[in-house]
Motif scaffolding. Structure first.
Motif, PDB file in Angstrom:
ATOM      1  N   SER A 109     -17.982 -89.146  19.889  1.00 19.97           N
ATOM      2  CA  SER A 109     -18.004 -87.819  19.302  1.00 19.97           C
ATOM      3  C   SER A 109     -16.334 -87.968  18.644  1.00 19.97           C
ATOM      4  O   SER A 109     -15.338 -88.294  19.033  1.00 19.97           O
ATOM      5  CB  SER A 109     -17.349 -87.099  20.584  1.00 19.97           C
ATOM      6  N   GLN A 110     -16.479 -86.981  17.832  1.00 20.74           N
ATOM      7  CA  GLN A 110     -15.586 -86.833  16.595  1.00 20.74           C
ATOM      8  C   GLN A 110     -14.845 -85.206  17.422  1.00 20.74           C
ATOM      9  O   GLN A 110     -15.587 -84.461  17.724  1.00 20.74           O
ATOM     10  CB  GLN A 110     -16.155 -86.505  15.439  1.00 20.74           C
ATOM     11  N   HIS A 111     -13.210 -85.484  17.606  1.00 23.44           N
ATOM     12  CA  HIS A 111     -13.172 -84.356  17.668  1.00 23.44           C
ATOM     13  C   HIS A 111     -12.156 -83.883  16.391  1.00 23.44           C
ATOM     14  O   HIS A 111     -10.996 -84.453  16.433  1.00 23.44           O
ATOM     15  CB  HIS A 111     -11.762 -84.104  19.144  1.00 23.44           C
ATOM     16  N   ARG A 112     -11.766 -82.475  17.558  1.00 24.48           N
ATOM     17  CA  ARG A 112     -10.590 -81.638  16.105  1.00 24.48           C
ATOM     18  C   ARG A 112     -10.124 -80.639  16.592  1.00 24.48           C
ATOM     19  O   ARG A 112     -10.524 -80.276  17.563  1.00 24.48           O
ATOM     20  CB  ARG A 112     -11.448 -80.748  14.732  1.00 24.48           C
ATOM     21  N   ILE A 113      -8.365 -81.210  16.471  1.00 25.73           N
ATOM     22  CA  ILE A 113      -7.916 -79.804  16.837  1.00 25.73           C
ATOM     23  C   ILE A 113      -6.535 -79.248  16.153  1.00 25.73           C
ATOM     24  O   ILE A 113      -6.353 -80.041  15.471  1.00 25.73           O
ATOM     25  CB  ILE A 113      -6.325 -80.268  18.352  1.00 25.73           C
ATOM     26  N   TRP A 114      -6.888 -78.013  15.804  1.00 23.92           N
ATOM     27  CA  TRP A 114      -5.905 -76.700  14.651  1.00 23.92           C
ATOM     28  C   TRP A 114      -4.823 -77.100  16.087  1.00 23.92           C
ATOM     29  O   TRP A 114      -4.472 -75.768  16.851  1.00 23.92           O
ATOM     30  CB  TRP A 114      -6.963 -76.068  14.777  1.00 23.92           C
ATOM     31  N   VAL A 115      -4.248 -77.630  15.324  1.00 27.76           N
ATOM     32  CA  VAL A 115      -2.507 -77.168  16.863  1.00 27.76           C
ATOM     33  C   VAL A 115      -2.623 -75.979  16.887  1.00 27.76           C
ATOM     34  O   VAL A 115      -1.213 -75.678  15.420  1.00 27.76           O
ATOM     35  CB  VAL A 115      -1.430 -78.758  16.618  1.00 27.76           C
ATOM     36  N   GLU A 169      -9.748 -66.159  16.325  1.00 29.53           N
ATOM     37  CA  GLU A 169     -10.452 -66.422  14.901  1.00 29.53           C
ATOM     38  C   GLU A 169     -11.425 -66.752  15.325  1.00 29.53           C
ATOM     39  O   GLU A 169     -12.174 -67.266  14.860  1.00 29.53           O
ATOM     40  CB  GLU A 169      -9.088 -67.325  13.476  1.00 29.53           C
ATOM     41  N   HIS A 170     -11.967 -68.511  15.866  1.00 32.17           N
ATOM     42  CA  HIS A 170     -12.956 -69.494  16.450  1.00 32.17           C
ATOM     43  C   HIS A 170     -12.943 -69.023  17.528  1.00 32.17           C
ATOM     44  O   HIS A 170     -12.063 -69.667  17.911  1.00 32.17           O
ATOM     45  CB  HIS A 170     -12.333 -70.520  15.965  1.00 32.17           C
ATOM     46  N   TRP A 171     -13.468 -68.700  18.065  1.00 26.81           N
ATOM     47  CA  TRP A 171     -13.646 -68.160  19.489  1.00 26.81           C
ATOM     48  C   TRP A 171     -14.557 -68.889  20.939  1.00 26.81           C
ATOM     49  O   TRP A 171     -14.942 -70.567  19.883  1.00 26.81           O
ATOM     50  CB  TRP A 171     -13.704 -66.605  19.738  1.00 26.81           C
ATOM     51  N   ASP A 172     -14.395 -69.272  22.059  1.00 23.36           N
ATOM     52  CA  ASP A 172     -15.167 -70.060  22.887  1.00 23.36           C
ATOM     53  C   ASP A 172     -17.205 -69.450  22.614  1.00 23.36           C
ATOM     54  O   ASP A 172     -17.621 -68.293  22.311  1.00 23.36           O
ATOM     55  CB  ASP A 172     -14.648 -69.478  23.654  1.00 23.36           C
ATOM     56  N   GLY A 173     -17.745 -70.414  22.549  1.00 17.69           N
ATOM     57  CA  GLY A 173     -19.023 -70.237  21.429  1.00 17.69           C
ATOM     58  C   GLY A 173     -18.961 -70.564  20.813  1.00 17.69           C
ATOM     59  O   GLY A 173     -20.198 -69.957  19.699  1.00 17.69           O
ATOM     60  N   ASP A 174     -17.927 -70.139  19.662  1.00 13.88           N
ATOM     61  CA  ASP A 174     -17.902 -69.999  18.272  1.00 13.88           C
ATOM     62  C   ASP A 174     -18.778 -71.678  17.458  1.00 13.88           C
ATOM     63  O   ASP A 174     -18.045 -72.880  18.243  1.00 13.88           O
ATOM     64  CB  ASP A 174     -17.153 -70.027  16.938  1.00 13.88           C
ATOM     65  N   PRO A 175     -19.740 -71.412  17.319  1.00  9.48           N
ATOM     66  CA  PRO A 175     -21.176 -72.517  16.809  1.00  9.48           C
ATOM     67  C   PRO A 175     -19.739 -73.007  15.032  1.00  9.48           C
ATOM     68  O   PRO A 175     -19.854 -74.194  14.578  1.00  9.48           O
ATOM     69  CB  PRO A 175     -22.048 -72.266  15.690  1.00  9.48           C
ATOM     70  N   VAL A 176     -18.815 -72.818  14.232  1.00 14.40           N
ATOM     71  CA  VAL A 176     -18.134 -73.637  13.500  1.00 14.40           C
ATOM     72  C   VAL A 176     -16.909 -73.746  14.022  1.00 14.40           C
ATOM     73  O   VAL A 176     -15.949 -72.824  14.720  1.00 14.40           O
ATOM     74  CB  VAL A 176     -18.295 -71.853  12.443  1.00 14.40           C
ATOM     75  N   ALA A 177     -16.270 -74.746  14.326  1.00 15.52           N
ATOM     76  CA  ALA A 177     -15.020 -75.011  14.648  1.00 15.52           C
ATOM     77  C   ALA A 177     -14.313 -74.658  13.369  1.00 15.52           C
ATOM     78  O   ALA A 177     -14.129 -74.767  12.301  1.00 15.52           O
ATOM     79  CB  ALA A 177     -15.011 -76.866  14.507  1.00 15.52           C
ATOM     80  N   GLY A 178     -12.988 -74.640  13.621  1.00 10.12           N
ATOM     81  CA  GLY A 178     -12.008 -74.307  13.526  1.00 10.12           C
ATOM     82  C   GLY A 178     -10.758 -73.736  14.290  1.00 10.12           C
ATOM     83  O   GLY A 178     -10.517 -73.453  14.869  1.00 10.12           O
ATOM     84  N   SER A 179      -9.482 -73.288  13.317  1.00  9.79           N
ATOM     85  CA  SER A 179      -8.792 -72.882  13.690  1.00  9.79           C
ATOM     86  C   SER A 179      -8.338 -70.992  15.127  1.00  9.79           C
ATOM     87  O   SER A 179      -9.278 -70.756  14.700  1.00  9.79           O
ATOM     88  CB  SER A 179      -6.837 -72.118  13.043  1.00  9.79           C
ATOM     89  N   VAL A 180      -7.564 -71.226  16.199  1.00 11.82           N
ATOM     90  CA  VAL A 180      -7.175 -69.956  17.331  1.00 11.82           C
ATOM     91  C   VAL A 180      -6.737 -68.985  16.003  1.00 11.82           C
ATOM     92  O   VAL A 180      -7.126 -67.749  16.279  1.00 11.82           O
ATOM     93  CB  VAL A 180      -6.323 -70.393  18.017  1.00 11.82           C
ATOM     94  N   GLY A 236      -1.025 -73.941   7.807  1.00 12.40           N
ATOM     95  CA  GLY A 236       0.058 -73.460   8.680  1.00 12.40           C
ATOM     96  C   GLY A 236       0.048 -74.007   9.941  1.00 12.40           C
ATOM     97  O   GLY A 236       0.703 -73.258  10.798  1.00 12.40           O
ATOM     98  N   GLN A 237      -0.237 -75.210   9.800  1.00  7.00           N
ATOM     99  CA  GLN A 237      -0.490 -76.127  11.070  1.00  7.00           C
ATOM    100  C   GLN A 237      -0.890 -77.195  10.822  1.00  7.00           C
ATOM    101  O   GLN A 237      -1.345 -77.347   9.777  1.00  7.00           O
ATOM    102  CB  GLN A 237      -1.869 -74.976  11.971  1.00  7.00           C
ATOM    103  N   TYR A 238      -1.069 -78.094  12.155  1.00  6.92           N
ATOM    104  CA  TYR A 238      -1.091 -79.172  12.200  1.00  6.92           C
ATOM    105  C   TYR A 238      -3.135 -79.655  12.307  1.00  6.92           C
ATOM    106  O   TYR A 238      -3.121 -78.939  13.136  1.00  6.92           O
ATOM    107  CB  TYR A 238      -0.789 -80.296  12.901  1.00  6.92           C
ATOM    108  N   VAL A 239      -3.381 -80.261  11.452  1.00  8.66           N
ATOM    109  CA  VAL A 239      -5.185 -80.077  11.600  1.00  8.66           C
ATOM    110  C   VAL A 239      -5.537 -82.043  12.065  1.00  8.66           C
ATOM    111  O   VAL A 239      -5.038 -82.830  11.731  1.00  8.66           O
ATOM    112  CB  VAL A 239      -6.183 -80.687  10.886  1.00  8.66           C
TER     113      VAL A 239
END
Length: 518
Positions: free
Chosen positions: A466-472, A376-387, A455-458
């Motif tokens: 730097s701020q990091h974010r993982i859509w688990v 859904e969000h891929w390698d190189g996507d400039p917008v962060a988000g869930s896979v 439907g997932q933890y953020v």
């Protein structure tokens, strides 16, 4: 405690009762029945202690056992006050993942707190997947109806309507603690329902469970498959090539032998190296296309393969008709050899990436269409988000099912996620397997929230300014996607890729499939 065995075999007792302190109790028969079902245990020394109060952890454990669920040794705890070393950890995690129970608040489960009658009503109605509606409680026929919490009132009414719980002497006593005998009586009423009894005792059909080999040696792949739910292997054996014989063969005889010995099917993969020009040259040339089909069919016969999995990426929109023709011809040839054909497709987003896929035609000519429910969000996507957020996957699957029968559809789930670095000029990301994800999370100080919409933890943390974010992606998020797809009757699931998962995932997904069947 509930998790302890009474230490004495029921069959070996001279008495007909498994415990010395239940004779004459109003729930005597129910307790005996639940012991036979493996739902309840004693507290030691042939005692059941029917009047003892039940904790939240104990009630959840009994409900899980009633539903024939398995405890989940989750890689990431849902609550800080539920220790992974506690006897009830796996039972609480299993119920949390399936939405059967929630915490007392966002950060605490309070496992040792006594469960109240209104909390028990909520939990058992949720466990049975009954929608209680939004009744405010005005219809509750109890003198103490005003003491029932607003969040519990619809469930209390539903529990009464279902014949699971009722009051006594005109009262419900919503805040009183549940006793072990009362709990046994409630749970046994579920077993006495013919529909639920049949469902609970039915064998779970996991359907097709497909695992791709990627980055593992044959020995490693076999080891991982052995401890998984996978029944169909997809090794990366065949590729289109720009050579006189336009297909390469990397078949491994040791995996063939092992699969046969362990009753596993092999759907060997045909890839295209993500080479658009090479794919065009072969698909548009009828002679080369036929050569590939003849070779593949010959390999199927030689190796005794059960099928072929076509995984073509970066196919030009101009090759839409050629790809459809290839799948039609290959499918006919493989079925003549007693094998099946599956093809992997990305979600239909109306872009050039998927324009080559005529989903309806592919669903007609292939035996199975594998929807890759990720990126859904891929390698190189400039917008962060869930896979792979739940609503995105659900939308993609619904669109697929509008043109491809569910009996031919397989949903592929991700055993990876992305660690996003958020920057002013756009986000960058690093791919993590689920194993790596767990290692990363345990190495940082993080904040985590459950996003019910996705439907997932953020999860967020800071590193080196730097701020990091993982859509688990974990057992909970993958389980929700599994239940969603299982309700739609899909033929099975595929996993990219075997070896990237944590050990707990397989139990989570088995539970999700079983629970979806109820």
């Amino acid at each position: 405690m509930l998790g302890a065995s009474n230490g004495v075999s029921f069959a070996a007792q001279s008495t007909a009762l498994p415990f010395d302190d239940i004779k004459g109790n109003f729930a005597e028969k129910e307790i005996v029945e639940l012991v036979k079902e493996g739902v309840v245990n004693g507290t030691g020394n042939r005692r059941f202690e029917p009047k003892k109060n039940v904790t939240r952890a104990e009630f959840v454990t009994m409900a899980d056992r009633l539903l024939k669920l398995e405890p989940v040794d989750a890689d990431m705890p849902s609550f800080g006050d539920v220790s992974s070393k506690s006897w009830y950890y796996g039972w609480v995690e299993a119920a949390i993942q399936l939405g059967i129970v929630e915490g007392k608040n966002k950060t605490q489960f309070m496992p040792a707190e006594r469960i109240t009658r209104q909390e028990a009503a909520v939990l058992i109605v949720r466990a049975l997947k009954v929608d209680p509606g939004s009744n405010s409680g005005n219809n509750l026929p109890y003198a103490d109806a005003d003491k029932v919490a607003s969040w519990a009132a619809p469930y209390v009414l539903a529990a009464r309507t279902l014949g699971l719980m009722d009051g006594a002497n005109g009262t419900f006593r919503p805040t009183d603690a549940m006793t072990r005998a009362e709990t046994a009586a409630v749970l046994d009423r579920v077993l006495k329902d013919k529909v639920w009894n049949k469902a609970i005792h039915a064998k779970t059909n996991l359907g097709l469970q497909i695992g791709w080999q990627n980055g593992l040696t044959t020995t490693q792949f076999k080891e991982k498959v052995s401890s998984s739910n996978v029944n169909t292997l997809v090794p990366r054996w065949f590729f289109l090539e720009n050579t006189q014989v336009p297909i390469s063969n990397h078949a491994d005889s040791s995996l063939l032998t092992w699969a046969k010995q362990n009753n596993k099917k092999i759907w060997a993969m045909l890839g295209n190296h993500s080479d658009s020009e090479l794919t065009h040259q072969i698909l548009s040339d009828e002679t080369k296309r036929k050569t590939v089909i003849q070779k593949l069919t010959g390999y199927v016969k030689t190796y005794g393969l059960s099928g072929i999995n076509v995984d073509f990426e970066n196919v030009s929109p101009d090759d839409r008709l050629s790809l459809t023709a290839f799948i039609s011809e290959l499918g006919t040839s493989l079925r003549g050899a007693g094998a099946v054909l599956s093809i992997d497709v990305s979600p239909d987003l109306g872009t050039d990436w998927t324009e080559a896929f005529d989903y309806e035609a592919l669903g007609r000519y292939a035996d199975y269409v594998v929807l890759m429910g990720y990126d859904e969000h891929w390698d190189g996507d400039p917008v962060a988000g869930s896979v792979s957020s739940l609503p995105w996957v659900e939308s993609a699957l619904n669109r697929m099912l509008s043109v491809v029968p569910a009996s031919k559809t397989i949903l592929a789930l991700p055993y990876y996620t992305r660690d996003w670095t958020l920057q002013s000029g756009g986000a960058t990301s690093e791919e993590l397997s689920l194993v790596q994800q767990g290692q990363r999370i345990r190495s940082v100080y993080y904040n985590r929230t459950w996003d019910a919409n996705l439907g997932q933890y953020v999860l967020s943390y800071n590193r080196q300014g730097s701020q990091h974010r993982i859509w688990v992606e974990d057992g909970r998020s993958l389980g929700l996607k599994t239940m969603m797809a299982a309700k739609r009757g899909v033929a099975g699931f595929a996993y990219w890729y075997i070896g990237a998962e944590t050990d707990d995932i397989w139990t989570s997904l088995s539970n999700a499939t079983r629970y979806a069947s109820y």
